[in-house]
Design a protein around this motif. Structure first.
Motif, PDB file in Angstrom:
ATOM      1  N   ALA A 105       0.620  -1.491  -0.129  1.00  0.00           N
ATOM      2  CA  ALA A 105       0.687  -0.047  -0.300  1.00  0.00           C
ATOM      3  C   ALA A 105       0.553   1.589   0.176  1.00  0.00           C
ATOM      4  O   ALA A 105       0.358   2.623  -0.288  1.00  0.00           O
ATOM      5  N   GLY A 106       2.463   0.727   0.902  1.00  0.00           N
ATOM      6  CA  GLY A 106       3.057   1.752   0.622  1.00  0.00           C
ATOM      7  C   GLY A 106       3.626   2.594  -0.513  1.00  0.00           C
ATOM      8  O   GLY A 106       3.602   2.045  -1.701  1.00  0.00           O
ATOM      9  N   LYS A 110      -2.824  -0.701  -2.397  1.00  0.00           N
ATOM     10  CA  LYS A 110      -3.850  -1.651  -1.389  1.00  0.00           C
ATOM     11  C   LYS A 110      -4.875  -2.577  -1.770  1.00  0.00           C
ATOM     12  O   LYS A 110      -5.574  -2.127  -2.526  1.00  0.00           O
ATOM     13  N   VAL A 111      -4.156  -3.898  -1.609  1.00  0.00           N
ATOM     14  CA  VAL A 111      -5.095  -4.307  -1.466  1.00  0.00           C
ATOM     15  C   VAL A 111      -6.866  -4.555  -0.352  1.00  0.00           C
ATOM     16  O   VAL A 111      -6.651  -3.960   0.473  1.00  0.00           O
ATOM     17  N   SER A 112      -7.646  -4.723  -1.668  1.00  0.00           N
ATOM     18  CA  SER A 112      -8.642  -4.134  -1.403  1.00  0.00           C
ATOM     19  C   SER A 112     -10.022  -5.602  -0.710  1.00  0.00           C
ATOM     20  O   SER A 112     -11.209  -5.554  -0.139  1.00  0.00           O
ATOM     21  N   SER A 113      -9.920  -6.397  -1.399  1.00  0.00           N
ATOM     22  CA  SER A 113     -10.257  -7.509  -1.555  1.00  0.00           C
ATOM     23  C   SER A 113      -9.660  -8.825  -1.708  1.00  0.00           C
ATOM     24  O   SER A 113      -8.586  -8.768  -2.686  1.00  0.00           O
ATOM     25  N   ALA A 114      -9.980  -9.629  -1.199  1.00  0.00           N
ATOM     26  CA  ALA A 114      -8.897 -11.011  -1.695  1.00  0.00           C
ATOM     27  C   ALA A 114     -10.264 -12.096  -1.332  1.00  0.00           C
ATOM     28  O   ALA A 114      -9.931 -12.315  -0.250  1.00  0.00           O
ATOM     29  N   GLY A 121       7.965  -1.252   5.385  1.00  0.00           N
ATOM     30  CA  GLY A 121       6.438  -1.279   6.113  1.00  0.00           C
ATOM     31  C   GLY A 121       6.932  -0.078   7.812  1.00  0.00           C
ATOM     32  O   GLY A 121       6.265   0.395   7.272  1.00  0.00           O
ATOM     33  N   THR A 122       6.639  -0.631   8.536  1.00  0.00           N
ATOM     34  CA  THR A 122       6.675  -0.014   9.471  1.00  0.00           C
ATOM     35  C   THR A 122       7.709   1.113   9.586  1.00  0.00           C
ATOM     36  O   THR A 122       7.436   1.952   9.911  1.00  0.00           O
TER      37      THR A 122
END
Ligand code: FAD
Length: 544
Positions: free
Chosen positions: A41-42, A112-116, A47-48
């Motif tokens: 998504a970034g 950004k994953v919105s569905s799987a 990540g962090t």
């Protein structure tokens, strides 16, 4: 629009998340011969360490124990500057790894994953990114982190504020100018206490809004000297040996003495040594009973409280900074560098929200029950929807359309913190129930295990992997049982209780790494019978 050739949109393994776990999962899966795509998504790797770029963000784990151990060359060539590296160095390191092992070409950012959704007839996952692009994969691995969904408390008027406002976990990539600003920092957990001393000198005024005081102790950071650099390299094998087997994933050695084995004078000297010990050594190398014996814990807390009173000049502020509602170790103890000292700065003040709660955010500041303070900038250091936050927001649908967030409505149910029933071919290394210590070591164990499981299934002609309900029940039961043992089980984000309405369930691996090792060994020994392995074309058959 998708920027990938169609071939990359249909892969064996689709990884979500470009943090330390997802990068390693991508590497391991590719090395095992699977085609892989990673979605993040970034806008970049880390990540962090991509999102938390606020001033003062740094490791609480020793840098060289946090980094990867899979390549001696990588360990040798990366020269960590400090015992506890700051965010820019960590982000550089993770980018270096990605480029060194040529992983970037398998990664897609701003995705950004919105569905799987799992398709039972083909045994594959269809994963959709929020721009509409679609991917299919046999195996879907969410390395989406446990601290990756920033949490904003429901404070009235938050959207009304006309100044600048930032969440520490969503920090912009462009620099934030604090010079001469009237700043409010809300929250005094690990992030709040890191940012406060770093910006205190440059701001016009700094108001720290504290809901709960924390047992902060010094991080005791230091540059890594040339001699130490050489020693680290000479000790590589031994370091790997300890880190790959240690219960917590740290190099710190466990103590063998209980508090009251020592005299009062010896204990005071020991506490002084602990105060000067780096990072998590203060938990791991402490008296064996500091987390179990009320009196031992209380004495160590009294020692810290005396330190706070000796550092903070204003007695009222010092008292407010000393926790009254929990014991040391009950919440994640923050480590600090100049935090208490910052309150001696005349432009820094503390608002104790227990005494004077926030009423609302106004267009120009923050109103508490004692009045309004004007701010140019508000920093929300208010934490994360820990453990399940990212997984519950990805639109994950398993067998018969089962929604993950529904299956976990009463708290996560997992096997090893990496798989769950009803969601075949879906893994989430580094997820809830996964870690409780130096994260990359646990998460790396899980990535190794996930990869081995995929290889095993492939080698035996199976393409569908689902954990057996009994294995899930056993692991989840173990986590819940261990979490309720002992006296230190009060509210903390470890239980998700920082999020209103979230079920109170333990979200770490309460069995620790030894339990993880034991169960993984058992799975291997018993021919992966913790899983139901099948061919998507056949009826389900187990290996048990
Ligand atoms: C400020 C801070 C300091 C920390 N310090 C330490 C420390 O010193 N030692 C330690 O052991 N741990 C520390 N942690 C914990 C830290 O989260 C882990 O060490 C580690 O970064 C976890 O890595 P990860 O790859 O599993 O997850 P993350 O690093 O959180 O990466 C997950 C990635 O998944 C992406 N993602 C999530 N959902 C989606 C989606 N739907 N679609 C696409 N992408 C998605 C996110 O954008 C993120 O980039 C710290 C955490 C914070 C917040």
């Amino acid at each position: 629009m998708p920027d990938l050739a169609p071939a990359d949109q249909s892969v064996d393994v689709l990884v979500v998340g470009a943090g330390i776990t997802g990068i390693y999962q991508l590497y391991r899966a590719r090395e095992a011969g699977f085609s892989v795509q990673l979605l993040e998504a970034g806008g970049g790797v880390g990540g962090t360490w991509y999102w938390n770029r606020y001033p003062g963000a740094r490791f609480d784990s020793e840098s060289y124990t946090y980094g990867y151990l899979f390549s001696r060359e990588l360990f040798d060539e990366w020269v960590w500057q400090e015992r506890f590296a700051e965010q820019p160095e960590i982000e550089r390191y993770l980018n270096h790894v990605v480029d060194r092992f040529d992983l970037r070409r398998h990664m897609r950012f701003d995705a950004k994953v919105s569905s799987a959704v799992y398709d039972e007839s083909s045994g594959t996952w269809t994963v959709v990114v929020d721009d509409g692009s679609e991917y299919t994969a046999r195996f879907f691995v969410a390395a989406t982190g446990v601290l990756s969904v920033p949490y904003f408390p429901d404070v009235p008027g938050r959207e009304d504020f006309r100044g600048e406002s930032y969440h520490t976990g969503l920090w912009p990539t462009t620099p934030v100018d604090f010079a001469g600003k009237r700043v409010g920092v809300i929250g005094t957990g690990s992030s709040g206490v890191q940012i406060v001393p770093v910006i205190a000198d440059e701001v016009a005024s700094l108001t720290v809004y504290q809901r709960s005081a924390n047992w902060c102790t010094p991080l005791n950071n230091a540059p890594i000297t040339t001699g130490e650099q050489a020693q680290l390299r000479a000790d590589f094998d031994e370091i790997c040996n300890v880190l790959n087997t240690s219960a917590s994933g740290f190099l710190h050695q466990a103590n063998d003495r209980a508090a009251f084995d020592d005299s009062k004078a010896e204990r005071q000297a020991f506490y002084e040594r602990m105060w000067n010990t780096p990072g998590f050594g203060k938990l791991i190398s402490h008296y064996t009973d500091v987390m179990f014996d009320e009196a031992a814990n209380a004495e160590w807390c009294a020692f810290i409280a005396a330190k706070v009173r000796s550092i903070v000049e204003d007695p009222e502020t010092a008292e407010a900074l000393i926790p009254k509602d929990h014991r040391f170790g009950e919440k994640r103890p923050p480590f600090v560098n100049g935090y208490y000292e910052a309150f001696n700065n005349p432009n820094v003040s503390l608002v104790d929200l227990h005494r004077t709660p926030i009423v609302r955010v106004t267009e120009t500041g923050i109103a508490t029950t004692e009045g309004v303070r004007e701010h140019d900038t508000i920093v929300w250091a208010t934490g994360f929807d820990f453990g399940t936050g990212a997984l519950a927001r990805m639109g994950i649908r398993g067998r018969s359309g089962l929604a993950l967030e529904d299956y976990w409505a009463d708290g996560p149910k997992t096997f090893l913190g990496a798989q769950t029933v009803g969601f075949p071919n879906f893994f989430f290394p580094g997820g809830p129930h996964a870690a409780a210590g130096n994260n990359p070591r646990y998460n790396g164990d899980q990535v190794d295990f996930v990869t081995e499981t995929l290889v095993y299934a492939r080698g035996h002609g199976y393409d569908t992997i689902e954990v057996d309900p009994a294995a899930e029940e056993e692991w989840t039961g173990m986590v819940d049982r261990n979490a309720s043992k002992g006296s230190f089980t009060e509210a903390s984000y470890y239980f998700g209780t920082n999020i209103p309405g979230k079920p109170r369930k333990y979200l770490l691996n309460s069995g620790g790494r030894p339990k993880l090792f034991a169960v993984i060994a058992d799975v291997r020994e018993h021919d992966y019978r913790a899983f139901r392995l099948s061919r998507s074309s056949d009826a389900t058959q187990t290996t048990a």
